[in-house]
Design a protein around this motif. Structure first.
Motif, short mmCIF file in Angstrom:
data_model
loop_
_atom_site.label_atom_id
_atom_site.label_comp_id
_atom_site.label_asym_id
_atom_site.label_seq_id
_atom_site.Cartn_x
_atom_site.Cartn_y
_atom_site.Cartn_z
N ARG A 292 0.82 -1.22 0.00
CA ARG A 292 0.00 0.00 0.00
C ARG A 292 0.85 1.27 0.00
NH1 ARG A 292 -2.67 -0.29 5.98
NH2 ARG A 292 -2.11 -2.50 5.83
N GLU A 293 2.14 1.13 0.36
CA GLU A 293 3.04 2.28 0.41
C GLU A 293 3.77 2.51 -0.92
OE1 GLU A 293 2.98 4.19 3.01
OE2 GLU A 293 1.67 2.82 4.13
N TRP A 294 3.38 1.78 -1.95
CA TRP A 294 4.04 1.89 -3.25
C TRP A 294 3.03 2.20 -4.34
CZ3 TRP A 294 9.40 1.25 -3.20
CH2 TRP A 294 9.94 0.71 -2.03
N PRO A 295 2.27 3.27 -4.20
CA PRO A 295 1.23 3.55 -5.19
C PRO A 295 1.76 3.72 -6.61
CG PRO A 295 1.58 5.45 -3.74
CD PRO A 295 2.31 4.29 -3.13
N GLN A 296 2.93 4.36 -6.76
CA GLN A 296 3.45 4.59 -8.10
C GLN A 296 3.78 3.28 -8.82
OE1 GLN A 296 4.63 5.96 -5.32
NE2 GLN A 296 4.68 8.20 -5.52
N GLN A 299 0.40 1.57 -9.68
CA GLN A 299 -0.26 2.33 -10.75
C GLN A 299 0.42 2.09 -12.10
OE1 GLN A 299 0.08 6.17 -8.90
NE2 GLN A 299 -1.96 6.11 -7.98
N THR A 319 -7.02 0.51 0.75
CA THR A 319 -6.12 1.62 0.41
C THR A 319 -5.63 1.52 -1.02
OG1 THR A 319 -5.38 1.81 2.72
CG2 THR A 319 -3.96 2.76 1.02
N VAL A 320 -5.24 0.31 -1.43
CA VAL A 320 -4.77 0.09 -2.80
C VAL A 320 -5.87 0.42 -3.81
CG1 VAL A 320 -4.01 -1.65 -4.47
CG2 VAL A 320 -2.99 -1.59 -2.18
N GLY A 322 -8.28 2.39 -3.38
CA GLY A 322 -8.51 3.83 -3.35
C GLY A 322 -7.58 4.59 -4.28
N PHE A 323 -6.27 4.27 -4.25
CA PHE A 323 -5.38 5.05 -5.12
C PHE A 323 -5.34 4.53 -6.56
CE2 PHE A 323 -1.96 2.47 -2.86
CZ PHE A 323 -1.55 1.71 -3.94
N LEU A 324 -5.79 3.29 -6.79
CA LEU A 324 -5.91 2.81 -8.17
C LEU A 324 -7.21 3.29 -8.82
CD1 LEU A 324 -4.59 -0.88 -8.01
CD2 LEU A 324 -3.41 1.12 -8.93
N GLY A 325 -8.21 3.55 -7.97
CA GLY A 325 -9.48 4.02 -8.48
C GLY A 325 -10.43 2.92 -8.91
#
Length: 356
Positions: A292-296, A299, A319-320, A322-325
């Motif tokens: 979860r701490e590696w969004p880039q 993505q 969380t994952v 959420g940032f992937l959409g």
């Protein structure tokens, strides 16, 4: 009772990127097995070398262990043969299997110069026989109601590094590149031969195909890896590893790459260029922040059109997403106690894995 037709349908849609939800497998321990525990140990890396236990007795104990599990969502009963260690092809090729520490390690019988290493298929290899005997006993016992996963065969360069321990192999990349390429080609062909040999016992009774990553496939597939690549440059990766991975992806219908450790991030762009690769499992490594701490990173993998295996609990998975959409294209496996059933059911409903 697991609906294998539904499992096949949902996992095929996921691999084909047609499933509009994530795959979520939940296994809960503590269910009453309804039978006494057999008087043989569970199959683990600590017990795998005890060849005095009949394969049928090993399957009976595995059957008991599986009976203690409740399967929810996209979960299905499967047996992982990682108990024979990571990269067991090395043992098939004559390396010593050593589990004296309780964990399996492989060592060459003799350290040879790289130009003297010649690896061959041995149909009478004791470890290949043992694994096939266990698979055969499982097919007879379960008649397709339990999946037996392919053992951890290992990555081609990882297998080679057993016979040329890492420092030697690193020097070989500079000093003996032709010999490295020769052995990469030999091991690649032998790997395929071992894969097909074991599958000749598993199929057509086994309900599908699976490996240590635990993702079902309706067609031949595997999670590919090259942990050795953590230590090499992008140039060496492209020279000695990438083509082998691409050829594996062309040979197998469903493939995922095990991206293990931050040292392999140098190769991510190259890996994502392999059009035939279906999915990626990103494992940050010991002592590193979780996925979860590696969004880039996640993505980038999804932007390249690859599916993702996530190794987070419910909160981390949220969380994952959420940032992937979106949760589409993701797979995750969760485990817990039967007393936690409602917590997992709520998540399965929220992600539309189950109704009601």
């Amino acid at each position: 009772m697991v609906n294998w037709n539904k499992v096949r349908e949902n996992y095929a849609k996921w691999w084909d990127k047609e499933l509009d939800r994530p795959l979520i497998a939940v296994r809960l321990w503590g269910k009453d097995p309804g039978r006494p525990m057999p008087d043989v140990p569970s199959l683990t890396q600590a017990t795998c070398a005890d060849l005095s236990i009949p394969a049928e007795d090993i399957i009976d104990r595995l059957d008991y262990d599986l009976s203690c599990v409740e399967y929810l969502g996209d979960a299905f009963p499967y047996v992982s043969l990682t108990s024979f260690g990571p990269g067991v092809v090395a043992a098939f090729l004559g390396a010593k299997l050593d589990n004296s520490s309780g964990r399996v390690w492989f060592h060459p019988e003799k350290l040879l110069p790289i130009n003297e290493i010649h690896l061959e298929y041995d149909p009478d290899n004791i470890w290949l026989h043992r694994i096939k005997d266990i698979c055969r006993a499982g097919m007879e016992r379960w008649q397709g109601q339990v999946m037996i996963a392919m053992p951890d065969l290992g990555g081609v360069m990882d297998i080679l590094s057993t016979f040329r321990p890492s420092e030697n192999l690193l020097l070989d990349l500079y000093d003996e590149p032709e010999e490295v390429q020769r052995l990469v080609g030999e091991i690649h062909d032998l790997w395929i031969q071992f894969y097909e040999d074991i599958n000749s016992v598993l199929q057509p009774v086994n309900p599908g195909y699976c490996d240590w990553a635990g993702i079902f496939s309706d067609k031949p597939g595997y999670v590919l890896q090259s942990d050795f690549s953590y230590m090499i440059s992008p140039e060496f990766f492209d020279t000695f590893v990438k083509e082998d991975i691409r050829k594996m992806c062309c040979k197998l219908d469903r493939t995922m790459y095990h991206l293990d450790g931050v040292g392999q991030l140098n190769h991510l762009d190259s890996i994502l260029e392999i059009e035939e690769l279906d999915a990626v499992q990103w494992v940050p490594g010991d002592g590193r922040p979780s996925q979860r701490e590696w969004p880039q990173v996640l993505q980038k993998i999804r932007a390249a059109g690859k599916n993702l295996q996530i190794t987070e609990g419910i909160e981390g998975f949220d969380t994952v997403v959420g940032f992937l959409g979106t949760a589409k294209g993701l797979q995750v496996s969760w485990g817990g106690a039967v007393s936690e059933r409602e917590r997992f059911l709520e998540a399965l409903r929220r992600y539309r894995v189950i109704n009601g």
